[in-house]
Design a protein around this motif. Structure first.
Motif, PDB file in Angstrom:
ATOM      1  N   ASN A 292      12.025  -0.179  -3.191  1.00  0.00           N
ATOM      2  CA  ASN A 292      13.156  -0.932  -2.647  1.00  0.00           C
ATOM      3  C   ASN A 292      14.406  -0.579  -3.459  1.00  0.00           C
ATOM      4  O   ASN A 292      15.121  -1.440  -3.944  1.00  0.00           O
ATOM      5  CB  ASN A 292      12.862  -2.433  -2.726  1.00  0.00           C
ATOM      6  CG  ASN A 292      13.824  -3.282  -1.910  1.00  0.00           C
ATOM      7  OD1 ASN A 292      13.831  -4.493  -2.013  1.00  0.00           O
ATOM      8  ND2 ASN A 292      14.660  -2.663  -1.083  1.00  0.00           N
ATOM      9  N   THR A 293      14.628   0.723  -3.604  1.00  0.00           N
ATOM     10  CA  THR A 293      15.691   1.199  -4.473  1.00  0.00           C
ATOM     11  C   THR A 293      17.039   1.238  -3.759  1.00  0.00           C
ATOM     12  O   THR A 293      17.116   1.212  -2.535  1.00  0.00           O
ATOM     13  CB  THR A 293      15.362   2.604  -4.997  1.00  0.00           C
ATOM     14  OG1 THR A 293      15.152   3.487  -3.889  1.00  0.00           O
ATOM     15  CG2 THR A 293      14.096   2.579  -5.842  1.00  0.00           C
ATOM     16  N   ILE A 294      18.089   1.317  -4.551  1.00  0.00           N
ATOM     17  CA  ILE A 294      19.447   1.425  -4.016  1.00  0.00           C
ATOM     18  C   ILE A 294      19.617   2.793  -3.371  1.00  0.00           C
ATOM     19  O   ILE A 294      19.207   3.812  -3.925  1.00  0.00           O
ATOM     20  CB  ILE A 294      20.482   1.250  -5.143  1.00  0.00           C
ATOM     21  CG1 ILE A 294      20.327  -0.138  -5.784  1.00  0.00           C
ATOM     22  CG2 ILE A 294      21.891   1.432  -4.613  1.00  0.00           C
ATOM     23  CD1 ILE A 294      21.086  -0.290  -7.084  1.00  0.00           C
ATOM     24  N   GLU A 295      20.215   2.809  -2.185  1.00  0.00           N
ATOM     25  CA  GLU A 295      20.435   4.063  -1.476  1.00  0.00           C
ATOM     26  C   GLU A 295      21.915   4.431  -1.511  1.00  0.00           C
ATOM     27  O   GLU A 295      22.778   3.571  -1.644  1.00  0.00           O
ATOM     28  CB  GLU A 295      19.970   3.943  -0.023  1.00  0.00           C
ATOM     29  CG  GLU A 295      18.482   3.678   0.126  1.00  0.00           C
ATOM     30  CD  GLU A 295      18.063   3.555   1.573  1.00  0.00           C
ATOM     31  OE1 GLU A 295      18.941   3.629   2.445  1.00  0.00           O
ATOM     32  OE2 GLU A 295      16.858   3.383   1.828  1.00  0.00           O
ATOM     33  N   TYR A 296      22.170   5.717  -1.372  1.00  0.00           N
ATOM     34  CA  TYR A 296      23.551   6.204  -1.366  1.00  0.00           C
ATOM     35  C   TYR A 296      23.841   6.910  -0.054  1.00  0.00           C
ATOM     36  O   TYR A 296      22.991   7.608   0.492  1.00  0.00           O
ATOM     37  CB  TYR A 296      23.792   7.171  -2.524  1.00  0.00           C
ATOM     38  CG  TYR A 296      23.910   6.475  -3.855  1.00  0.00           C
ATOM     39  CD1 TYR A 296      25.152   6.186  -4.409  1.00  0.00           C
ATOM     40  CD2 TYR A 296      22.766   6.072  -4.544  1.00  0.00           C
ATOM     41  CE1 TYR A 296      25.259   5.538  -5.625  1.00  0.00           C
ATOM     42  CE2 TYR A 296      22.856   5.423  -5.762  1.00  0.00           C
ATOM     43  CZ  TYR A 296      24.109   5.163  -6.296  1.00  0.00           C
ATOM     44  OH  TYR A 296      24.198   4.505  -7.494  1.00  0.00           O
ATOM     45  N   PRO A 324      12.126  -2.554   3.251  1.00  0.00           N
ATOM     46  CA  PRO A 324      11.046  -2.753   2.280  1.00  0.00           C
ATOM     47  C   PRO A 324      10.469  -4.164   2.277  1.00  0.00           C
ATOM     48  O   PRO A 324       9.268  -4.341   2.029  1.00  0.00           O
ATOM     49  CB  PRO A 324      11.726  -2.418   0.946  1.00  0.00           C
ATOM     50  CG  PRO A 324      12.766  -1.426   1.307  1.00  0.00           C
ATOM     51  CD  PRO A 324      13.301  -1.911   2.626  1.00  0.00           C
ATOM     52  N   VAL A 325      11.298  -5.162   2.550  1.00  0.00           N
ATOM     53  CA  VAL A 325      10.775  -6.539   2.640  1.00  0.00           C
ATOM     54  C   VAL A 325       9.777  -6.636   3.789  1.00  0.00           C
ATOM     55  O   VAL A 325       8.703  -7.242   3.645  1.00  0.00           O
ATOM     56  CB  VAL A 325      11.927  -7.545   2.825  1.00  0.00           C
ATOM     57  CG1 VAL A 325      11.370  -8.948   3.074  1.00  0.00           C
ATOM     58  CG2 VAL A 325      12.836  -7.549   1.596  1.00  0.00           C
ATOM     59  N   ASP A 326      10.092  -6.027   4.935  1.00  0.00           N
ATOM     60  CA  ASP A 326       9.163  -6.028   6.066  1.00  0.00           C
ATOM     61  C   ASP A 326       7.862  -5.315   5.710  1.00  0.00           C
ATOM     62  O   ASP A 326       6.777  -5.766   6.082  1.00  0.00           O
ATOM     63  CB  ASP A 326       9.799  -5.341   7.283  1.00  0.00           C
ATOM     64  CG  ASP A 326      10.924  -6.167   7.895  1.00  0.00           C
ATOM     65  OD1 ASP A 326      10.843  -7.407   7.832  1.00  0.00           O
ATOM     66  OD2 ASP A 326      11.872  -5.565   8.431  1.00  0.00           O
ATOM     67  N   LEU A 327       7.978  -4.204   4.995  1.00  0.00           N
ATOM     68  CA  LEU A 327       6.785  -3.442   4.605  1.00  0.00           C
ATOM     69  C   LEU A 327       5.886  -4.266   3.687  1.00  0.00           C
ATOM     70  O   LEU A 327       4.664  -4.308   3.860  1.00  0.00           O
ATOM     71  CB  LEU A 327       7.194  -2.144   3.906  1.00  0.00           C
ATOM     72  CG  LEU A 327       7.998  -1.134   4.723  1.00  0.00           C
ATOM     73  CD1 LEU A 327       8.390   0.062   3.866  1.00  0.00           C
ATOM     74  CD2 LEU A 327       7.211  -0.671   5.949  1.00  0.00           C
ATOM     75  N   LEU A 328       6.501  -4.928   2.708  1.00  0.00           N
ATOM     76  CA  LEU A 328       5.707  -5.731   1.777  1.00  0.00           C
ATOM     77  C   LEU A 328       5.095  -6.935   2.482  1.00  0.00           C
ATOM     78  O   LEU A 328       3.932  -7.293   2.215  1.00  0.00           O
ATOM     79  CB  LEU A 328       6.586  -6.184   0.611  1.00  0.00           C
ATOM     80  CG  LEU A 328       5.828  -6.750  -0.599  1.00  0.00           C
ATOM     81  CD1 LEU A 328       4.888  -5.712  -1.188  1.00  0.00           C
ATOM     82  CD2 LEU A 328       6.796  -7.233  -1.671  1.00  0.00           C
ATOM     83  N   LEU A 329       5.851  -7.555   3.377  1.00  0.00           N
ATOM     84  CA  LEU A 329       5.307  -8.704   4.114  1.00  0.00           C
ATOM     85  C   LEU A 329       4.160  -8.289   5.018  1.00  0.00           C
ATOM     86  O   LEU A 329       3.231  -9.078   5.260  1.00  0.00           O
ATOM     87  CB  LEU A 329       6.414  -9.386   4.917  1.00  0.00           C
ATOM     88  CG  LEU A 329       7.089 -10.609   4.265  1.00  0.00           C
ATOM     89  CD1 LEU A 329       6.117 -11.786   4.194  1.00  0.00           C
ATOM     90  CD2 LEU A 329       7.625 -10.295   2.863  1.00  0.00           C
ATOM     91  N   ALA A 330       4.179  -7.047   5.527  1.00  0.00           N
ATOM     92  CA  ALA A 330       3.060  -6.562   6.332  1.00  0.00           C
ATOM     93  C   ALA A 330       1.788  -6.493   5.492  1.00  0.00           C
ATOM     94  O   ALA A 330       0.693  -6.834   5.962  1.00  0.00           O
ATOM     95  CB  ALA A 330       3.386  -5.184   6.903  1.00  0.00           C
TER      96      ALA A 330
END
Length: 365
Positions: A292-296, A324-330
């Motif tokens: 869940n890193t910062i993107e540029y 990433p929150v959706d992925l972790l909640l899955a």
């Protein structure tokens, strides 16, 4: 025996409770490993002036780097007295070294992202250390790539706590209380935090959610107040991480929030914010975290030009994706169906880490 602990914990500044945990866990494990032997500890801040600690270091029988922070400018900024320590020819243990590799730039070779002076000092430290362990597989790869021959994967010293050595993971069929550890880079992750709270509320409709602050974090504190979410400053408490005793699961951003639950053999999930989180994510033997890193946006060289052409203001800005929150909640939703039973696989992983360090310090007897 006199032992100097080189600590990463700032008693002022951020007051990061995770760094305090590292120091305390190291001291507790040494005492546990050496039994009733008389041990005197000297705690030394990693950026102390060498002339203020030289006499203490010279009197020590052992110097321990607790979770050595391998960074680009180790000698220039993180451990300015490292070359001085190497000249003392003391017995040295490096415990659970960790990196924060620069994963933002696609064209940068992150495995050599270290200054020449720091690489030379790190190689010399590896050579002179009687014991040198890394806390994650990415850090281990960095050490291998840069020619360290004594560094071996050992895991995080923070997993040690004698109170939980014989505890095992158990399946749970009811989630009543959820802890969220606060994010680093909170201004950028505030929307992510909001989405995480909403997502957890939707999945666990009757559960109580509380945000635990691991360090000074005014932005998250104000967010919690405005949204009526319980918020606790555990970094101000003497045994603040014991707050995790009172929760069924942890979902959050702090590595040592995740570790604090896992060592208690409780359910925990991590959103990996930077190279430190990524290091843990690939090290856990089961999938309990997601990047869940910062993107540029497009490169800085063309930033202004693209802004003018496109009329957009977000080109070149730092962004945090909510996916990433959706992925972790899955993952969590699927684990809920099996009462989180797969966490039992972590018993051996954590026990092995603790045994590795108990054996290493026990050899000093």
């Amino acid at each position: 025996m006199k032992i100097a602990i080189i600590t990463t914990y700032p008693e002022s500044g951020s007051m990061n409770i995770g760094d305090r945990l590292i120091t305390e866990a190291t001291i507790d494990l040494i005492k546990y490993s050496l039994g009733d032997h008389n041990v005197e500890f000297k705690i030394i801040w990693r950026r102390a002036e060498f002339n203020s600690v030289e006499n203490d270091l010279k009197k020590c029988d052992l110097i321990v780097f607790a979770c050595l922070s391998i960074r680009k400018n180790m000698v220039e900024d993180i451990y300015p007295f490292l070359p001085n320590i190497l000249e003392l020819n003391k017995k040295i243990f490096v415990i659970a070294a960790g990196t924060q590799l620069n994963h933002f730039h696609h064209n940068k070779d992150w495995l050599i992202d270290i200054s020449d002076n720091s690489r030379i000092a790190l190689l010399e430290l590896d050579k002179k250390s009687s014991f040198f362990s890394t806390r994650g597989l990415l850090t281990q790869k960095f050490c291998n790539f840069n020619g360290l021959i004594n560094a071996k994967f050992g895991g995080d010293i923070a997993f040690f706590d004698k109170r939980f050595l014989n505890r095992k993971f158990k399946s749970i069929n009811s989630v009543k209380r959820i802890a969220i550890s606060d994010p680093h880079y909170s201004s950028l992750f505030l929307e992510s935090l909001q989405y995480l709270v909403t997502s957890l509320n939707n999945l666990f409709r009757s559960a109580e959610i509380e945000i635990l602050l691991h360090g000074k974090n005014q932005i998250v504190e104000e967010f919690s107040f405005k949204n009526g979410i319980k918020c606790r400053k555990i970094y101000l408490e003497q045994d603040g991480l014991d707050a995790y005793d009172d929760f069924d699961i942890h979902v959050g951003y702090r590595i040592h929030g995740c570790v604090s639950m896992l060592k208690r053999k409780k359910i925990s999930y991590l959103l990996e914010q930077d190279g430190r989180g990524i290091d843990y994510g690939i090290t856990f033997p089961i999938k309990i975290s997601v990047p869940n890193t910062i993107e540029y946006r497009p490169g800085q060289v063309f930033k202004n030009f693209i802004k003018i052409i496109s009329g957009r203001d977000d080109i070149g800005q730092r962004k945090v994706d909510l996916k990433p929150v959706d992925l972790l909640l899955a993952i969590i939703e699927n684990d809920l169906k099996t009462n989180f039973s797969r966490f039992k696989q972590l018993d051996i992983f954590i026990d092995t880490i603790n045994f590795t360090y108990i054996e290493a310090f026990g050899s000093l007897n």
